[in-house]
Design a protein around this motif. Structure first.
Motif, short mmCIF file in Angstrom:
data_model
loop_
_atom_site.label_atom_id
_atom_site.label_comp_id
_atom_site.label_asym_id
_atom_site.label_seq_id
_atom_site.Cartn_x
_atom_site.Cartn_y
_atom_site.Cartn_z
N PHE A 328 -15.22 21.05 30.06
CA PHE A 328 -14.67 20.41 31.26
C PHE A 328 -13.91 19.13 30.90
O PHE A 328 -12.99 18.74 31.60
CB PHE A 328 -15.77 20.11 32.28
N ASP A 329 -14.29 18.49 29.82
CA ASP A 329 -13.53 17.31 29.39
C ASP A 329 -12.10 17.70 29.01
O ASP A 329 -11.14 17.02 29.35
CB ASP A 329 -14.20 16.64 28.18
N ASP A 330 -11.99 18.85 28.33
CA ASP A 330 -10.65 19.33 27.97
C ASP A 330 -9.86 19.65 29.22
O ASP A 330 -8.68 19.31 29.34
CB ASP A 330 -10.75 20.62 27.13
N PHE A 331 -10.54 20.34 30.12
CA PHE A 331 -9.90 20.75 31.36
C PHE A 331 -9.36 19.52 32.09
O PHE A 331 -8.23 19.49 32.57
CB PHE A 331 -10.92 21.49 32.23
N TYR A 332 -10.19 18.50 32.12
CA TYR A 332 -9.82 17.28 32.82
C TYR A 332 -8.57 16.65 32.20
O TYR A 332 -7.62 16.29 32.90
CB TYR A 332 -10.98 16.28 32.77
N SER A 333 -8.53 16.59 30.88
CA SER A 333 -7.36 15.94 30.29
C SER A 333 -6.11 16.81 30.45
O SER A 333 -4.99 16.31 30.56
CB SER A 333 -7.60 15.54 28.84
N GLN A 334 -6.30 18.14 30.51
CA GLN A 334 -5.15 19.01 30.78
C GLN A 334 -4.60 18.76 32.18
O GLN A 334 -3.40 18.73 32.39
CB GLN A 334 -5.56 20.49 30.66
N LEU A 335 -5.51 18.58 33.12
CA LEU A 335 -5.08 18.31 34.49
C LEU A 335 -4.28 17.01 34.56
O LEU A 335 -3.28 16.91 35.26
CB LEU A 335 -6.30 18.20 35.43
N GLN A 336 -4.76 16.03 33.78
CA GLN A 336 -4.05 14.75 33.77
C GLN A 336 -2.63 14.91 33.23
O GLN A 336 -1.69 14.34 33.75
CB GLN A 336 -4.80 13.72 32.90
N GLN A 337 -2.51 15.71 32.18
CA GLN A 337 -1.18 15.95 31.60
C GLN A 337 -0.25 16.59 32.62
O GLN A 337 0.90 16.22 32.76
CB GLN A 337 -1.26 16.90 30.39
N LEU A 338 -0.80 17.55 33.34
CA LEU A 338 -0.02 18.26 34.35
C LEU A 338 0.47 17.29 35.41
O LEU A 338 1.61 17.32 35.84
CB LEU A 338 -0.90 19.35 34.98
N ARG A 370 -9.43 17.66 44.04
CA ARG A 370 -10.81 18.07 44.27
C ARG A 370 -11.48 18.50 42.97
O ARG A 370 -12.64 18.18 42.72
CB ARG A 370 -10.86 19.20 45.30
N ILE A 371 -10.73 19.24 42.18
CA ILE A 371 -11.31 19.68 40.91
C ILE A 371 -11.62 18.45 40.04
O ILE A 371 -12.68 18.35 39.42
CB ILE A 371 -10.35 20.63 40.16
N GLU A 372 -10.68 17.50 40.05
CA GLU A 372 -10.92 16.28 39.27
C GLU A 372 -12.18 15.56 39.75
O GLU A 372 -12.98 15.08 38.95
CB GLU A 372 -9.72 15.35 39.37
N ALA A 373 -12.33 15.51 41.08
CA ALA A 373 -13.51 14.83 41.63
C ALA A 373 -14.79 15.52 41.16
O ALA A 373 -15.77 14.88 40.79
CB ALA A 373 -13.44 14.82 43.16
N MET A 374 -14.77 16.85 41.16
CA MET A 374 -15.96 17.59 40.71
C MET A 374 -16.27 17.27 39.26
O MET A 374 -17.42 17.02 38.89
CB MET A 374 -15.71 19.10 40.81
N ILE A 375 -15.23 17.27 38.44
CA ILE A 375 -15.48 17.01 37.02
C ILE A 375 -16.03 15.60 36.84
O ILE A 375 -16.93 15.36 36.02
CB ILE A 375 -14.19 17.22 36.18
N GLN A 376 -15.48 14.68 37.64
CA GLN A 376 -15.97 13.30 37.54
C GLN A 376 -17.43 13.19 37.96
O GLN A 376 -18.15 12.30 37.51
CB GLN A 376 -15.11 12.37 38.40
N SER A 377 -17.88 14.11 38.83
CA SER A 377 -19.27 14.05 39.28
C SER A 377 -20.25 14.68 38.28
O SER A 377 -21.44 14.72 38.51
CB SER A 377 -19.41 14.75 40.64
N MET A 378 -19.71 15.24 37.21
CA MET A 378 -20.59 15.86 36.21
C MET A 378 -21.04 14.82 35.19
O MET A 378 -20.33 13.86 34.92
CB MET A 378 -19.84 16.97 35.46
#
Ligand SMILES: Nc1nc2c(ncn2[C@@H]2O[C@H](COP(=O)(O)OP(=O)(O)O)[C@@H](O)[C@H]2O)c(=O)[nH]1
Ligand SMILES: [Mg+2]
Length: 440
Positions: A328-338, A370-378
């Protein structure tokens, strides 16, 4: 950009492509519609007329009528003609290497975006490893000097000003640049509500005093044919080296962009596409033509992606994937790039075939949020090892991120599928794939 025109042209093309064989009348009718769409986009009357005549002559040739795909061929002819009236070549800003500094002087009516463009261009040149200085020579509008100073400060760009008349300011700025080793001088000049002789005379004197390499008219694309008339007048007095169209992000209909080159015989060099200082693009006739015809703009998209994706990050990420699982950390940084590339909607609008489809849909940027918020809550542990996220953890994440449990379940499921897919790829041709993606 020019959504309405694109929408109408797509309608015409659909009809043309829908027919196997085309008659002369089909083509004439279709071109009438194209002409109407042009006029409604505020394209200069004569430009529209000549455009249609040129397309017609080529379209009615034997080769097109008897080809297997006459509709496609006509779209191609229209595309090529569009490129011709827009450019046809990409015309870049020139920097003189022999005797620095290169002087770039911006002129135009009040509110056309000159001062903003000074900031944008200075950043553009800085990216090219140049050292620009901004020159505040609009001494008439109250606070205009201050506006440029504030803008310069915000991007750490030096601003030159002395309490003198514009011609003297311009002259002295060159000495200032030489002394400070600045190789580009960008002069912000005064605008007027209308063209008046006094202003023109002053601009002529400034030109004579500084011998600018680029003398650019900054014109508001939203004003359509007015922008074209203004360009003609400025050009006849100052012999412009180019035009920069601003506010192309607004609901400009296209008239200015499609007419200026032909009417004034002056190239469009750059376009302003927003209020932010990064909202500047090189004007590529070929790409704009494709965009207007609804063929998307893959090249610009790729360039944006390249700017946004940090190459080292990408490389690191790729190496990591070969060894470990996608987390999920990878996913999060990919989202940021996007997200660095802009809003989801602006990205999608550049993808061929999607542009018009998203026109009336509210693309859900919130989904990403929303997805970012979920990841942040992990917890960090959960992000690294998503399989430990059981029922009670899911409830906690839902609560913490303001989502429903079903949303969390769905994202976890999708994430699981994504992990599997990535594993498959990274075992196989991941390196090729990554190379393709990042070096396109
Ligand atoms: N949307 C949009 N607004 C712009 C653009 N360029 C400038 N503006 C806005 O237009 C207004 C006038 O700009 P300014 O640079 O002060 O114009 P000047 O009077 O010619 O110096 C400001 O509110 C800018 O933020 C652009 O490309 N897009
Ligand atoms: Mg100004």
């Amino acid at each position: 950009m020019f959504d309405d025109l694109t929408y109408k042209l797509e309608g015409v093309f659909k009809k043309l492509r829908g027919r196997g064989k085309l008659t002369e009348k089909n083509i004439t009718d279709a071109l009438k519609e194209v002409r109407r769409a042009f006029l409604e986009a505020d394209v200069n009357y004569k430009v529209a007329k000549d455009f249609i005549a040129a397309v017609k002559e080529k379209a009615l040739g034997e080769k097109v009528l008897h080809s297997i795909t006459p509709g496609q061929q006509i779209v191609k002819i229209i595309h090529d003609e569009l490129v011709r009236i827009l450019g046809p070549e990409t015309s870049t800003l020139s920097i003189s290497s022999s005797s620095p500094p290169t002087v770039v002087m911006l002129v135009g009516l009040q509110g056309s975006g000159k001062t903003t463009m000074c900031g944008k261009l200075s950043l553009h040149f800085r990216k090219l490893n140049k050292s620009p200085v901004l020159v505040a020579a609009d001494i008439y509008r109250p606070a205009a000097v201050e506006q440029l100073k504030v803008l310069g400060k915000s991007i750490k760009m030096p601003v030159f000003h002395v309490d003198k008349d514009p011609v003297a300011i311009a002259k002295e700025s060159i000495k200032f640049a030489r002394d400070g080793n600045h190789d580009i001088v960008i002069i912000d000049t005064a605008g007027r509500l209308h063209i008046d002789d006094k202003l023109m005379t002053e601009l002529e004197q400034m030109k004579a005093a500084t011998a600018p390499e680029e003398l650019l008219l900054i014109a508001d694309a939203m004003t359509g044919q007015d922008a074209v008339n203004i360009a003609s007048e400025f050009n006849s007095r100052l012999d412009l080296s180019g035009v920069i169209l601003t506010k192309m992000d607004g609901d400009a209909r296209g008239g200015a962009a499609l007419s200026i080159r032909t009417v004034t015989d002056t190239p469009i060099k750059m376009i302003g596409i927003g209020e932010k200082l990064s909202d500047l693009e090189v004007f590529h006739p070929e790409r704009l033509a494709s965009r207007i015809l609804g063929m998307g703009d893959m090249l610009t998209l790729v360039e944006k992606a390249q700017e946004a994706v940090d190459m080292r990050e990408a490389e690191k990420f790729h190496k990591k994937l070969q060894k470990e699982a996608f987390t999920f950390d990878d996913f999060y940084s990919q989202l940021q790039q996007l997200r660095k590339m802009g809003s989801l909607e602006s990205i999608l609008s550049m993808v061929p075939g999607i542009g018009n489809a998203v026109k009336n849909i509210d693309v859900d940027d919130h989904a990403l949020v929303r997805i970012e918020a979920m990841i942040q809550s992990m917890t960090p542990d959960e992000r690294q090892r998503p399989n430990i996220i059981d029922g009670s953890r899911r409830r906690r994440i839902a609560l913490g991120s303001g989502n429903e449990l079903t949303d969390v379940n769905r994202i976890l499921k999708q994430f699981g599928q994504m992990q599997k897919m990535i594993k498959k790829i990274s075992r196989g041709q991941m390196s090729d794939l990554a190379k393709g993606l990042f070096k396109m």
